[in-house]
Design a protein around this motif. Structure first.
Motif, PDB file in Angstrom:
ATOM      1  N   THR A  55       0.859  -1.195   0.000  1.00 27.87           N
ATOM      2  CA  THR A  55       0.000   0.000   0.000  1.00 27.87           C
ATOM      3  C   THR A  55       0.888   1.235   0.000  1.00 27.87           C
ATOM      4  O   THR A  55       1.649   1.445   0.948  1.00 27.87           O
ATOM      5  CB  THR A  55      -0.916   0.030   1.238  1.00 27.87           C
ATOM      6  N   ARG A 114      -1.897   6.270  -1.139  1.00 22.91           N
ATOM      7  CA  ARG A 114      -3.154   5.522  -1.050  1.00 22.91           C
ATOM      8  C   ARG A 114      -3.535   5.296   0.412  1.00 22.91           C
ATOM      9  O   ARG A 114      -4.695   5.439   0.812  1.00 22.91           O
ATOM     10  CB  ARG A 114      -2.968   4.169  -1.751  1.00 22.91           C
ATOM     11  N   ASP A 154      -7.027   6.533   2.398  1.00 21.73           N
ATOM     12  CA  ASP A 154      -7.941   5.590   3.042  1.00 21.73           C
ATOM     13  C   ASP A 154      -8.094   5.886   4.532  1.00 21.73           C
ATOM     14  O   ASP A 154      -9.190   5.796   5.092  1.00 21.73           O
ATOM     15  CB  ASP A 154      -7.451   4.145   2.851  1.00 21.73           C
ATOM     16  N   THR A 155      -6.986   6.251   5.190  1.00 25.18           N
ATOM     17  CA  THR A 155      -7.041   6.532   6.628  1.00 25.18           C
ATOM     18  C   THR A 155      -7.923   7.744   6.924  1.00 25.18           C
ATOM     19  O   THR A 155      -8.780   7.704   7.810  1.00 25.18           O
ATOM     20  CB  THR A 155      -5.620   6.755   7.193  1.00 25.18           C
ATOM     21  N   GLU A 183     -10.288   8.939   5.205  1.00 23.86           N
ATOM     22  CA  GLU A 183     -11.689   8.650   4.871  1.00 23.86           C
ATOM     23  C   GLU A 183     -12.365   7.708   5.869  1.00 23.86           C
ATOM     24  O   GLU A 183     -13.562   7.808   6.091  1.00 23.86           O
ATOM     25  CB  GLU A 183     -11.774   8.030   3.462  1.00 23.86           C
ATOM     26  N   THR A 184     -11.586   6.798   6.485  1.00 25.06           N
ATOM     27  CA  THR A 184     -12.234   5.717   7.240  1.00 25.06           C
ATOM     28  C   THR A 184     -11.849   5.590   8.703  1.00 25.06           C
ATOM     29  O   THR A 184     -12.547   4.916   9.459  1.00 25.06           O
ATOM     30  CB  THR A 184     -11.962   4.355   6.565  1.00 25.06           C
ATOM     31  N   THR A 199      -7.697   1.812   9.911  1.00 26.24           N
ATOM     32  CA  THR A 199      -8.172   2.146   8.566  1.00 26.24           C
ATOM     33  C   THR A 199      -8.963   0.966   7.998  1.00 26.24           C
ATOM     34  O   THR A 199      -8.729  -0.184   8.358  1.00 26.24           O
ATOM     35  CB  THR A 199      -6.958   2.455   7.661  1.00 26.24           C
ATOM     36  N   SER A 200      -9.903   1.262   7.117  1.00 29.36           N
ATOM     37  CA  SER A 200     -10.675   0.194   6.479  1.00 29.36           C
ATOM     38  C   SER A 200     -10.460   0.227   4.958  1.00 29.36           C
ATOM     39  O   SER A 200     -10.762   1.232   4.319  1.00 29.36           O
ATOM     40  CB  SER A 200     -12.169   0.368   6.791  1.00 29.36           C
TER      41      SER A 200
END
Length: 420
Positions: free
Chosen positions: A216, A220, A224-225, A227-228, A277-278
């Motif tokens: 990852t 990226r 993601d972190t 956002e989630t 994170t998801s």
């Protein structure tokens, strides 16, 4: 500048160190300008052991901007490269090289094409901040070639648009990246807290657990972190501002116990946020966890921290020892737990400042085999993990970027502007 296509080539070569954050940057509030959601603090590593060398060249004979990284040509179409090139070209000034009878006016820079060659003396995209050193070196070298007048702090705001942590590689010693408040990012730049001589007893040992490209990317992962992860906003707003102030104080006073406590805690929290994170992001692996265990056991047995550890977006461990003597004891422990495979060349297993190996009394593989268990081990059932570490790098806090005047060290041919 003469209109005809003359064959002259004008070059500049620079060397820029990488840096490792002790208070982490993770998460952006602006993806294009690369504006962070919190301040961060890093230590610059000695460029003798970890650096990027970049040669930039300009010639009216060049037909396009081109770049070679570690010997392979790469596309320059990406937004991050284009942002840096655009910002530097906008600040270019008149250049005159009387020796070569070359004159370039400020307006000519918009029409001239560039050739760029860059080389990292450490693994690329493996979590050792290669992009930080790379973009910082690119911006610094271009700034010198184009006679840009801005200081390194202003240049750091340009390097930031290539790779966030690149802004911190424009200085040596300990460096703070101020997140800034302006929407255009003009105040999001790096400042030097102290130079590399301020705390020169520190020794840094890096365990390169894997030199493979990470699954990852940081870009990226951060996306993601933000956002989630419910934890990331708490970290950015509540935890990091206090830690930054405490870390600045610890660095100023050379307070190693406080420095180590903050460094380890911030690294652990950064990876906790990655797990939050998801889908979860796993940058560390089993070897990373065993190294943490080794350091934690030793620190607890001594009653005060001897070593701080920190992990960026990758499995490699960066360990900061409080003194040269501590570093030799740390290296002995690391080689006890993670000995090289049989027939390994010791000089390629421990690189960088190899004199620490001598101080540790290790001349060959037999000396590693003969190492006694560390005193904090209560039983002899210790699993040795041969091959789990690719190699170790011994280094120290280092200086910022420099211009290399010796043309023989340039990566481009001075006649053609192509890679040597």
């Amino acid at each position: 500048m003469a209109e005809e296509k003359s064959r002259w080539v004008l070059m500049a070569t620079a060397q820029t160190p990488t840096n490792i954050a002790v208070i982490k940057y993770w998460g952006k509030r602006d993806e294009t300008l690369i504006l962070p959601i919190n301040d961060s603090i890093s230590v610059t590593l000695d460029p003798a052991h970890l650096c990027t060398t970049t040669t930039v060249a300009v010639s009216p004979a060049f037909t396009a901007d081109r770049m070679w990284l570690n010997g392979k040509e790469i596309a320059l179409a990406g937004g991050r490269y284009q942002n840096c090139l655009r910002e530097i070209r906008a600040r270019a000034c008149d250049v005159e090289d009387k020796e070569k009878d070359i004159k370039i006016s400020k307006k000519d820079w918009e029409k001239l094409h560039l050739h760029i060659a860059s080389y990292n003396n450490f693994p690329t995209a493996a979590g050792l901040a290669s992009s930080a050193a790379g973009f910082a070196c690119l911006v610094f070298a271009l700034g010198k070639l184009m006679n840009v007048k801005e200081d390194n702090s202003h240049l750091s705001a340009i390097a930031r648009q290539g790779s966030g942590s690149a802004c911190r590689s424009l200085f040596g010693g300990f460096v703070k990246w101020v997140m800034g408040k302006d929407e255009n990012g003009s105040d999001s730049r790096a400042v030097q807290l102290v130079d590399e001589k301020h705390w020169d007893e520190l020794v840094i040992i890096i365990a390169v657990v894997s030199s493979r490209q990470k699954e990852t990317s940081s870009t990226r992962g951060m996306l993601d972190t933000v956002e989630t992860s419910p934890l990331i906003q708490h970290r950015a707003k509540e935890v990091v501002p206090k830690r930054v102030l405490q870390m600045e104080e610890a660095i100023k006073k050379r307070d190693f116990p406080m420095f180590a406590q903050l460094t380890c805690a911030d690294s652990n929290q950064f990876h906790a946020v990655c797990l939050d994170t998801s889908p979860p992001i796993f940058y560390m692996n089993d070897t990373s966890h065993r190294i943490i265990s080794c350091v934690e056991k030793w620190n607890r047995s001594e009653g005060t921290p001897q070593v701080a550890y920190t992990f960026d977006a990758g499995p490699n461990a960066v360990m900061i020892a409080r003194s040269r003597k501590t570093a030799t004891l740390l290296l002995q422990r690391l080689l006890f737990y993670f000995p090289p495979k049989p027939d390994t060349d010791l000089s390629s297993y421990v690189i960088g400042d190899s004199s620490i190996l001598e101080d540790a009394g290790i001349k060959d593989l037999n000396d590693i085999e003969a190492l006694p268990p560390p005193p904090e081990i209560k039983d002899n059932n210790v699993t040795k993990n041969k091959g789990d570490v690719s190699y170790f790098i011994c280094t120290r806090p280092g200086r910022g970027p420099v211009l290399i005047s010796d043309e023989s060290r340039a990566l481009l041919n001075p006649e053609t502007g192509l890679p040597k």
